[in-house]
Design a protein around this motif. Sequence first.
Motif, PDB file in Angstrom:
ATOM      1  N   PRO A  61       0.719  -4.016  -4.735  1.00 52.55           N
ATOM      2  CA  PRO A  61      -0.640  -4.853  -3.938  1.00 52.55           C
ATOM      3  C   PRO A  61      -1.187  -6.097  -4.222  1.00 52.55           C
ATOM      4  O   PRO A  61      -0.793  -7.103  -4.282  1.00 52.55           O
ATOM      5  CB  PRO A  61      -1.762  -3.757  -4.407  1.00 52.55           C
ATOM      6  CG  PRO A  61      -0.988  -2.870  -5.731  1.00 52.55           C
ATOM      7  CD  PRO A  61      -0.189  -3.493  -5.740  1.00 52.55           C
ATOM      8  N   SER A  71       1.077  -1.359  -0.147  1.00 51.68           N
ATOM      9  CA  SER A  71       0.207  -0.087  -0.233  1.00 51.68           C
ATOM     10  C   SER A  71       1.486   1.300   0.323  1.00 51.68           C
ATOM     11  O   SER A  71       2.453   1.403   0.577  1.00 51.68           O
ATOM     12  CB  SER A  71      -1.129  -0.327   1.297  1.00 51.68           C
ATOM     13  OG  SER A  71      -0.093  -0.211   2.468  1.00 51.68           O
ATOM     14  N   ASN A  72       0.461   2.509  -0.054  1.00 45.75           N
ATOM     15  CA  ASN A  72       1.379   3.618  -0.946  1.00 45.75           C
ATOM     16  C   ASN A  72       0.891   3.584   0.937  1.00 45.75           C
ATOM     17  O   ASN A  72       2.413   4.557   1.565  1.00 45.75           O
ATOM     18  CB  ASN A  72       0.326   4.837  -1.081  1.00 45.75           C
ATOM     19  CG  ASN A  72       0.975   4.581  -2.441  1.00 45.75           C
ATOM     20  OD1 ASN A  72       1.736   4.132  -3.263  1.00 45.75           O
ATOM     21  ND2 ASN A  72      -0.377   4.102  -3.530  1.00 45.75           N
ATOM     22  N   HIS A  73       0.371   3.947   2.153  1.00 46.44           N
ATOM     23  CA  HIS A  73       0.428   3.754   3.105  1.00 46.44           C
ATOM     24  C   HIS A  73       1.790   3.903   3.732  1.00 46.44           C
ATOM     25  O   HIS A  73       2.391   4.166   4.481  1.00 46.44           O
ATOM     26  CB  HIS A  73      -0.478   3.753   3.896  1.00 46.44           C
ATOM     27  CG  HIS A  73      -0.329   3.388   5.629  1.00 46.44           C
ATOM     28  ND1 HIS A  73      -0.343   4.604   6.082  1.00 46.44           N
ATOM     29  CD2 HIS A  73      -0.187   2.700   6.411  1.00 46.44           C
ATOM     30  CE1 HIS A  73      -0.134   4.695   7.420  1.00 46.44           C
ATOM     31  NE2 HIS A  73      -0.288   3.243   7.490  1.00 46.44           N
ATOM     32  N   ASP A  98      -6.234   2.775  -1.112  1.00 43.23           N
ATOM     33  CA  ASP A  98      -5.970   2.429  -2.579  1.00 43.23           C
ATOM     34  C   ASP A  98      -7.054   1.795  -3.274  1.00 43.23           C
ATOM     35  O   ASP A  98      -6.872   1.606  -4.197  1.00 43.23           O
ATOM     36  CB  ASP A  98      -4.155   1.808  -2.297  1.00 43.23           C
ATOM     37  CG  ASP A  98      -3.068   2.191  -1.778  1.00 43.23           C
ATOM     38  OD1 ASP A  98      -3.785   3.729  -1.553  1.00 43.23           O
ATOM     39  OD2 ASP A  98      -2.343   2.040  -1.024  1.00 43.23           O
ATOM     40  N   THR A 149       5.545  -1.203  -4.661  1.00 39.24           N
ATOM     41  CA  THR A 149       4.480  -1.201  -3.999  1.00 39.24           C
ATOM     42  C   THR A 149       3.589  -2.575  -4.899  1.00 39.24           C
ATOM     43  O   THR A 149       3.072  -2.236  -6.389  1.00 39.24           O
ATOM     44  CB  THR A 149       4.067  -0.003  -4.223  1.00 39.24           C
ATOM     45  OG1 THR A 149       4.922   0.946  -3.153  1.00 39.24           O
ATOM     46  CG2 THR A 149       2.721   0.065  -3.598  1.00 39.24           C
TER      47      THR A 149
END
Length: 694
Positions: A441, A420-422, A587, A439
């Motif tokens: 997913p 995730s971008n988090h 996302d 990244t």
Amino acid sequence: MDDVQQARIALFVHAPLLGSCPRGEIARRLVRALIGNGAQVEIREYWRTAAGPRELTLSDGARDFSVRTALSEDSISEIKTWSRCTVPLSSPLLVIANPDEDENAARAAIDVPESGELLTISEEDALAFIEQTSALCRYLARYQGRPPSKAPSPPSASTSATTRIGHAADLPSREQEQLRQVVSEALQGQAFELVNQTACDVFIEPRPCCDPSPLRTAALAQRPCIAAAFGENAQLLPHHGLGWPVGVRLTDAGPMVDDEGIKVALREILNSPQAAQSRGARGSAHIQRLGNTEAAPPAQRSSEGAQLRIHLEAPIFASNSYAQIARHSARIYREAPRIDLRIANRQRPERPPELDREFWPLLEPVWTHSEVCLRSGWPFRHERPASDVWVQRFDWEYGALPREIAGTLSHGPDEIWVHSNHVRSVLLDAGIAEEKIQTLPHGYDPTIFSPSRPPLEDLRQRIDGRHAFLFVGAAIPRKGIDALLAAWLSAFQREDRVCLVVKIDSSSSAYAHQEQLSLLTRIAEHPRAPELLLLDRNLSDDEMGRLFTSVDTLVHPFRGEGFGMPILEARGAGLPVIVSAGGAPSDFLRETGTIKIATKRVPAQIPEATLGKPWLLDPDREQLIAALRLAQEHQQQLRSEALADARWYQSEHSWRRRCEAQIERLYQLGMQSRAKRRRSAYAPARSSKALVHA
């Protein structure tokens, strides 16, 4: 000599030209003789060398290498001249390899996939051919490859002063003007024109989200390609050695390409046209290997050594989300013809053995060597696995990284996969190098989590027609179970036609000491509390899919998530969801079929020393109460929206789609490792023995 020139001899040579070993001297003499007889030679592995007093930087057109050598300045200058030459695709590959070195020859073929026939000669034969090079050229003439019959011809050096910039035919006029402005600033007054993708000197795709067909066509035509490193374009030109991927930044308006990156790439191409043409040829070969093109396949070669030995080190027999992810990934990885998958399991089984019988044949001890190890699970392991390449899957939920983990991630794994971008932003804030982070997913299995799956009949009978909310996860505060229970007791009474189904796994070692278990039990047994059905037994993957079609709404008021697998699976199964706003699930969540609860960041306490102050999200209690009531009152509308979205989730977020990108990345890392291993262990055994006897 005339016969040789008429044959237009062109070949790749895989040799340690900078080495001071006997084979290096033989290779240099042979290349010198071939070029002297009019042959075109493209050098590979010329950087492979031992220590020496002179340091220099060389490039093979795809990668740059800083090397040291003991050769003279004249020899280095000669090799630099040779290194600028490129040859057509499918030219034969000549490897100096003695009869006992078949494996090395096969690996050389893997390292030069755009070559044609693999030809090996021994050191003794190479010495003989140095004196009779014309005979060798006549021999090589039999194996001259042809360029792919359906691929357009590579661009020739333009005699015009006008640079032709290609773009996709469907590029909107407004974006064409933006591209024209960027190119004008890059060329600083040089003449150029915008043309279609095949009649160009350089192709540029400035859009992050678009049909990849124009880029595929241009790359197949061996044009130097500049493209936004996003979506399918990033798969077509996955690293800097096959094209010029340009960075993309995420904004409120969506992904935006870096205009400065386009300018830098365009100047690099025009300043080094030969290197650009070579990279364009390699990009074309990569597109052909990806398949789904009309180009002729690459020349056939031996498949010996082509499979990569991959260790999946994960708690595959556990019942937590790490194990679930590992099982789904393993099912797809093992189908890949280029991967020899093995499973290294460190944790004790937590599920009935018959549930995972399919993975038993893949088990290997954790200390067995592999080329790439993909590690996941908790607790985090700091020691390096017995593999050439260490890839670490990593999720983190508390904002600030522990110092010890940050140190290992910075210096231990060769690559870190976040989902995730988090989590990516958390790692970047901790100072982890951006180039180490990928990244990728997670996905879900649409055959398991689908609206068409039959429900669990015994559970449906217990629900008895009431609106059923579902919570899936550990009974710990980070998952928000305490916030949900408090809201549940406030939102409904015993007589309301609702029930809360809580699926936990009390046996999972990943969530030891689940603080809310006793509270769950008390509420489930309380005669005046709104109905709560507690499921704490192990469910098979098939039963988990049917669990989702047995209920009406998933509720997951998390405080911290690295991804949020149950949320994705619920949307794939056609369920509306109630979730905390922000964090990793943003996302992939669509607005329709989703009720978001406002959150705020609050300090968190964890036992480790951290880089910065850890934090979690705190879901608003009143909004959670209102969301539970809203979901019951508008059940039909929310369910209709969720069912409409399910098909989109199936096409965009399936495990198969996600794992294809992962498999490609594992293969790239393995190939790079093989090349690195050959460079570091080049010295032949007889040379070492000679030194010992001396």
